[in-house]
Design a protein around this motif. Structure first.
Motif, short mmCIF file in Angstrom:
data_model
loop_
_atom_site.label_atom_id
_atom_site.label_comp_id
_atom_site.label_asym_id
_atom_site.label_seq_id
_atom_site.Cartn_x
_atom_site.Cartn_y
_atom_site.Cartn_z
N UNK A 1 0.83 -1.20 0.00
CA UNK A 1 0.00 0.00 0.00
C UNK A 1 0.86 1.25 0.00
N UNK A 2 1.93 1.22 0.76
CA UNK A 2 2.81 2.39 0.78
C UNK A 2 3.42 2.62 -0.60
N UNK B 1 -13.88 3.53 -9.49
CA UNK B 1 -13.39 3.03 -8.20
C UNK B 1 -13.24 1.52 -8.24
N UNK C 1 -5.32 -2.67 -8.61
CA UNK C 1 -4.30 -2.81 -7.58
C UNK C 1 -4.27 -4.21 -7.00
N UNK D 1 -9.92 -1.34 -0.53
CA UNK D 1 -8.77 -1.97 -1.17
C UNK D 1 -7.99 -2.80 -0.17
N UNK E 1 -6.90 6.16 -10.62
CA UNK E 1 -8.34 6.41 -10.46
C UNK E 1 -8.83 7.43 -11.47
N UNK E 2 -8.04 8.48 -11.66
CA UNK E 2 -8.49 9.52 -12.58
C UNK E 2 -8.45 9.07 -14.04
N UNK F 1 -12.28 4.18 -0.44
CA UNK F 1 -11.43 3.46 -1.39
C UNK F 1 -10.33 2.68 -0.69
N UNK F 2 -9.56 3.38 0.12
CA UNK F 2 -8.39 2.70 0.71
C UNK F 2 -8.79 1.56 1.63
N UNK G 1 -9.57 -6.10 0.34
CA UNK G 1 -9.38 -7.00 -0.79
C UNK G 1 -7.96 -7.54 -0.85
N UNK G 2 -7.02 -6.70 -0.48
CA UNK G 2 -5.64 -7.17 -0.50
C UNK G 2 -5.43 -8.25 0.55
N UNK H 1 -9.61 10.32 -4.50
CA UNK H 1 -10.12 8.96 -4.37
C UNK H 1 -11.39 8.99 -3.52
N UNK H 2 -12.34 8.13 -3.85
CA UNK H 2 -13.54 8.07 -3.03
C UNK H 2 -13.20 7.74 -1.58
N UNK I 1 -2.12 5.75 -6.91
CA UNK I 1 -3.54 5.43 -6.83
C UNK I 1 -4.43 6.51 -7.44
N UNK I 2 -4.13 7.75 -7.06
CA UNK I 2 -5.02 8.82 -7.52
C UNK I 2 -4.99 8.93 -9.04
N UNK J 1 -10.34 0.50 -10.49
CA UNK J 1 -9.06 0.86 -9.88
C UNK J 1 -8.67 -0.13 -8.80
N UNK J 2 -9.64 -0.49 -7.99
CA UNK J 2 -9.33 -1.48 -6.95
C UNK J 2 -8.90 -2.79 -7.57
N UNK K 1 0.79 3.98 -3.02
CA UNK K 1 0.17 5.23 -2.61
C UNK K 1 0.20 6.31 -3.69
N UNK K 2 1.36 6.54 -4.24
CA UNK K 2 1.44 7.69 -5.12
C UNK K 2 0.87 7.45 -6.51
N UNK L 1 -7.71 16.77 -11.19
CA UNK L 1 -7.78 15.40 -10.71
C UNK L 1 -8.77 15.30 -9.56
N UNK L 2 -9.55 14.27 -9.59
CA UNK L 2 -10.48 14.10 -8.47
C UNK L 2 -9.83 13.23 -7.39
#
Lengths: 209, 428
Positions: free
Chosen positions: A21-22, A46, A53, B67, A32-33, B63-64, B70-71, B59-60, A28-29, A49-50, A25-26, B56-57
């Motif tokens: 996850x770390x 969403x 990952x 996720x 998503x976009x 989301x994290x 799921x991981x 993340x919902x 993800x956004x 995107x999930x 992190x950079x 840029x929007x």
């Protein structure tokens, strides 16, 4: 790759979720976009995107570091979005087929409109909305390249790596994509008032929804 | 003089600033004189500007968290899929059919387990199976003869680390008659699902051989001969059984402890020590220092009670109440297995943990990671400044990173092993 990233990568390969996850992190956004612009609504973006990952996590072992990790990630992401679009397209086409012939003999014209939910369909009067809808009408390859280049700002080299296409091809493709987008928007424009024209002349920035 | 169609093709190049020299001047000349092309250029420019401007929007909100869930699911799946396929199994039949049961355990789990492939038996089994079996679950990564002892001990490690409590004491094939049964095991948190297939068309579910094979698998997987098993067969070709495992916790690669201190009661001290030694060796550990014998202060005869350390080594007579202190290193992630084995051999009530010292490896690792992250953030935030990479601040950060990396490597190396000290006492 920075030392830190290498370190996190090593752990991620062993299945360390927090390290993964770390590391991610950079990205993800952006992923998503990209999905949001390609798929047109937040829920799908969403979800996809999930999935992206999770998929990356599963296949961590196969990342050998021959390319940049970012390229790898965006490649998986764009492919996943395109797959989703194709899936949708099939579904959509099928339902359109059912209504292909109306009773009075009219045909329903199929449009390459890939949005199942009217998430981003707003009043056509606003330029931004028209733009979104127009992007949506682009063929897959053009859509992708507009999103990557003009919305997300990837360089041609990056795009070339991500879609595995030579830079020259990417450049000519973007030109055609932009021209086609312009055509689509202008067609829309014919349906509107002068607002539209004024908006274009004013350019972006001032645009308020 | 360029034509309008050509100019169209060049628009992006112009906008992107990739044009120069003669081409550029031709282009600009055309644009200045051709209204259509000029409009087209401006339209494209505007559109691009607007696209660029799309923010840029975020993340919902969920989301994290989603996720993360799921991981974790994915990780659990990954760890628990075992393909238990073939192992040699001794089974003798009176019938002339002559059947060989072969189970091989095959790891799909490709990360942590070092399996030795290429042992003499491997090739023969592989060629054997590739013709015989239609299930193709096990050709590539090495199906190993279960009789291979190295493999066995790796297998033990693997299964026991996964808290599967597998009894891997499978007997070597003795007879020549046996039946081919292949299968795979799916293990989730609560049960094993074993699918068996056989190349012998006469072998049907319910036959004695199959029943025995199932039993054997049950024993292998759960360590308990009385494990109840359910028959979940759904076709005549698939023979499915599932049975609950003992509690399984997915054990992460932990190196929790730095050291531990035990007292063990054994019937006989020397055999107790030998047992412990063999556990240690089997786990890849090694003894530290010399086996020191100690006396109880009261047995030292005249002894000077004047503060001489009671740990002075002396030879003793067998009748004395002797204790043996025994230290060794084991891989830190074998600690659980060590305890298990010790409990098995001596009985849980005879293995007493006096104390453990927790390793600081994990927490320090996290701290270092966080520091790395901060440093990297700092570096990246200033990366655009061209003078940055020669500044002293930058150099300091790089040096800091290097020393952190070194430290991380060191503590990593240190944390691989833990020290265990055991006092072996004669059971009273």
């Amino acid at each position: 790759m920075s030392e830190n990233e290498k370190y996190l990568l090593g752990l991620s390969k062993k299945g360390d979720v927090k390290a993964f996850e770390m590391l991610m992190e950079k990205y993800q956004k952006k992923v998503f976009n990209i999905a949001l612009r390609l798929l047109g609504n937040h829920d799908d973006a969403s979800e996809v995107t999930q999935e992206v990952f999770v998929k990356i996590f599963k296949s961590m072992g196969s990342f050998k570091g021959e390319s940049q990790i970012s390229t790898w990630i965006y490649r998986i992401a764009t492919n996943a979005c395109l797959d989703e679009l194709r899936k949708r397209k099939n579904k959509w086409v099928m339902s359109l087929d059912e209504e292909y012939h109306r009773e009075n003999g009219d045909y329903i014209i199929q449009v390459e409109d890939n949005k199942p939910t009217p998430d981003v369909i707003v009043e056509q009067k606003t330029l931004k909305a028209a733009l979104n809808n127009a992007i949506d009408k682009l063929p897959e390859k053009y859509k992708l390249i507009i999103v990557l280049r003009d919305i997300q700002g990837f360089s041609y080299e990056q795009i070339s790596d991500i879609v595995k296409t030579p830079v020259g091809t990417v450049k000519s493709r973007i030109n055609r994509a932009r021209l086609q987008l312009k055509e689509i928007i202008l067609k829309e424009r014919e349906l509107f008032s002068d607002n539209f024209v004024k908006d274009i002349e004013r350019g972006a920035g001032d645009e308020k929804m | 003089m360029k034509k309008c169609e050509d100019i169209r093709e060049l628009i992006s190049e112009y906008i992107d600033g990739d044009m120069s020299g003669d081409l550029l001047s031709e282009f600009e000349e055309h644009i200045s004189s051709c209204e259509d092309c000029r409009n087209e250029l401006n339209d494209v420019k505007s559109i691009i500007a607007m696209l660029n401007d799309t923010p840029d929007e975020d993340l919902p909100l969920n989301f994290k968290d989603e996720l993360h869930e799921r991981l974790l699911e994915e990780k659990a799946k990954k760890k628990n899929v075992i393909s238990l396929v073939i192992a040699k199994y001794s089974h003798v039949f009176a019938s002339a059919a002559g059947l060989l049961i072969i189970f091989t355990i095959w790891m799909v789990y490709n990360n942590n387990i070092g399996l030795k492939e290429g042992s003499p038996n491997v090739n023969s089994i592989q060629s054997y199976e590739s013709n015989e079996y239609s299930t193709n679950e096990f050709s590539k990564d090495g199906s190993l003869d279960f009789g291979n002892s190295e493999f066995q001990s790796n297998m033990k490690t693997f299964l026991n680390n996964d808290k599967s409590q597998a009894d891997v004491g499978i007997q070597q094939a003795q007879g020549q008659d046996a039946v081919d049964i292949t299968g795979n095991i799916d293990k989730d948190a609560s049960k094993y699902q074993v699918t068996l297939g056989t190349s012998n068309p006469n072998m049907k579910n319910g036959s004695q051989e199959i029943e025995q094979a199932k039993d054997k698998v049950a024993i292998i997987a759960s360590g308990d001969a009385n494990t109840e098993k359910q028959d979940t067969t759904n076709s005549s070709d698939d023979i499915n059984i599932s049975f609950p495992t003992a509690s399984i916790a997915a054990v992460p690669d932990e190196r929790l402890y730095k050291s531990a201190d035990f007292t063990v009661n054994a019937k006989d001290t020397s055999s107790g020590i030998n047992s412990i030694r063999s556990i240690v060796l089997a786990l890849g550990g090694e003894e530290i220092g010399v086996n020191a014998k100690f006396l109880e202060p009261k047995d030292r005869g005249t002894g000077s009670g004047d503060g001489v350390s009671s740990k002075m080594p002396e030879s003793i007579s067998p009748e004395a109440d002797s204790r043996e202190l025994f230290s060794f290193k084991i891989p830190a992630n074998e600690y659980d297995l060590f305890c298990q084995k010790a409990n098995e051999i001596f009985g849980p009530s005879n293995v007493i943990i006096n104390g453990v010292i927790v390793s600081e490896y994990e927490s320090r690792k996290k701290e270092i990671q966080a520091e790395f992250y901060e440093i990297d953030k700092k570096i990246e935030s200033k990366a655009k400044d061209s003078k940055w990479s020669s500044s002293s601040e930058y150099k300091d950060l790089i040096n800091k990173k290097n020393s952190l990396t070194k430290e991380l490597d060191e503590i990593e190396a240190q944390s691989q092993y833990m020290t265990v000290t055991i006092k072996v006492q004669k059971l009273k």
